[in-house]
Design an enzyme around this catalytic site. Structure first.
Site, short mmCIF file in Angstrom:
data_model
loop_
_atom_site.label_atom_id
_atom_site.label_comp_id
_atom_site.label_asym_id
_atom_site.label_seq_id
_atom_site.Cartn_x
_atom_site.Cartn_y
_atom_site.Cartn_z
N MET A 53 8.56 -2.64 11.77
CA MET A 53 8.35 -1.71 10.79
C MET A 53 6.98 -1.79 10.46
O MET A 53 6.35 -2.84 9.94
CB MET A 53 9.26 -1.95 9.81
CG MET A 53 10.67 -1.48 10.05
SD MET A 53 11.76 -1.10 8.83
CE MET A 53 13.37 -0.87 9.77
N GLN A 106 -10.37 -2.65 1.98
CA GLN A 106 -10.02 -3.38 3.08
C GLN A 106 -10.07 -2.63 4.44
O GLN A 106 -9.51 -2.90 5.77
CB GLN A 106 -8.68 -3.97 2.88
CG GLN A 106 -7.40 -2.99 2.81
CD GLN A 106 -5.95 -3.77 2.49
OE1 GLN A 106 -5.88 -4.16 1.34
NE2 GLN A 106 -5.32 -3.89 3.35
N MET A 121 0.84 -1.16 -0.03
CA MET A 121 -0.04 0.14 0.05
C MET A 121 0.87 1.04 0.15
O MET A 121 0.52 2.47 0.45
CB MET A 121 -0.92 -0.01 1.17
CG MET A 121 -1.82 -1.36 1.18
SD MET A 121 -3.17 -0.90 2.08
CE MET A 121 -2.80 -0.65 3.63
N GLY A 122 2.09 1.09 -0.43
CA GLY A 122 2.99 2.07 -0.49
C GLY A 122 3.38 2.52 0.94
O GLY A 122 3.36 1.85 1.78
N GLY A 147 10.98 -2.93 5.43
CA GLY A 147 10.10 -4.17 5.46
C GLY A 147 9.73 -4.57 4.14
O GLY A 147 10.05 -5.59 3.55
N HIS A 148 9.12 -3.48 3.54
CA HIS A 148 8.60 -4.01 2.09
C HIS A 148 9.83 -4.23 1.13
O HIS A 148 9.83 -4.96 0.14
CB HIS A 148 8.19 -2.39 1.69
CG HIS A 148 6.77 -2.09 2.03
ND1 HIS A 148 6.72 -0.97 2.99
CD2 HIS A 148 5.52 -2.53 2.27
CE1 HIS A 148 5.44 -0.70 3.68
NE2 HIS A 148 4.78 -1.76 3.04
#
Ligand code: AMP
Length: 278
Positions: A184, A61, A30-31, A36-37
């Protein structure tokens, strides 16, 4: 690195890669990206030839009283982070591209989607499964990487993939943490300095549970009460503390190897989740 905002555009780019027999990897996000991403992108990079990262704050969601409107969005920062991380394509659709007027179809993993976070966030996993299935249909990835930070999400998606015979290899990635142990999360940005400090109690409480298990404690209720005490001391408002089976997500009678201790709680107005496998 390319950017596609339209479904048709993304499909054309992917079809060209597929014609060259490239293995396609997908990392849905989700940007408001953090390390972590990026760890997910790295795993996708290792396991595939062409890495697609989707950046889409999925309205389906979020509950009506949740933070969809104020969820952090900074696409120019996200794209600057994704180029060196090894993304080949960012899929960045508008809400109207994913859910045009008259949109009606939803995917739901029954029961499992109502446990844990699903109790406080009714409809959340229905929204997650709906958008993830759409992303799978648009990108047709060979592999898709999801973080264990959102443990229930990973398990629910694995279930959907099994149930609907999807040809996607779902890869679970380890939780990436701040130095003091806080998992994170894009939502950590909401925390005040005081809340941020207090929020480390989640990691401390989970670490306590792991130590108790290693010391031979198998009594679920006892360990849960100890976790709750640590969280309450840091003035967290507890949503749930559970010890669950890693695949079914149902409560275990006694702790055993592989049991997942899952925690959700509020610090001020910010709801945080975390978990650890025993
Ligand atoms: P989000 O943008 O929060 O929807 O997250 C997108 C993906 O990144 C999901 O698969 C998350 O589980 C994963 N993710 C988020 N935070 C972390 C983290 N701290 N460590 C590992 N994966 C994460």
């Amino acid at each position: 690195m390319r950017i596609a905002t339209r479904v048709r555009e993304a499909k054309i780019i992917i079809a060209r890669q597929r014609a060259k027999k490239r293995i396609i990897g997908l990392v849905p996000t989700m940007g408001a990206l953090h390390a972590g991403h990026l760890s997910l992108v790295k795993i996708a990079r290792q396991k595939s030839d062409f890495v697609v990262v989707s950046v889409f704050v999925n309205p389906k969601q979020f509950g009506p009283a949740e933070d969809f409107g104020r969820y952090p969005r900074d696409f120019s920062r996200d794209r600057k982070m994704l180029a060196p991380a090894g993304a080949d394509l960012i899929f960045y659709p508008a809400v109207s591209e994913m859910y045009p007027g008259g949109y009606r179809t939803y995917v739901e993993v029954t029961e499992m989607g109502g446990l844990l976070c699903g109790r406080t966030r009714p409809g959340h996993f229905r929204g997650v499964c709906t958008v993830v299935l759409k992303l799978f249909n648009i990108i047709e990835p060979d592999i898709a990487v999801f973080g264990k930070k959102d443990y229930q999400q990973l398990v629910v998606i694995r279930q959907m993939v099994r149930d609907l015979n999807l040809d996607v290899d779902v890869v679970g990635a380890p939780v990436v943490r701040e130095e003091d142990g806080l998992a994170m999360s894009s939502r950590n940005a909401y925390l005040s300095a005081g809340e941020r400090k207090r929020a480390t109690s989640i990691y401390r409480a989970l670490g306590h549970a792991v130590r108790r298990f290693r010391a031979g404690v198998r009594d679920r209720q006892k360990v849960i009460m100890e976790i709750r005490r640590i969280l309450v001391q840091s003035r967290a408002r507890i949503d749930y503390v559970e010890a669950v089976d890693p695949v079914a997500l149902t409560t275990v009678a006694r702790l055993k190897k592989g049991t997942v201790i899952a925690v959700a709680g509020w610090f001020g107005k910010t709801r945080l989740i975390d978990n650890r496998e025993l």
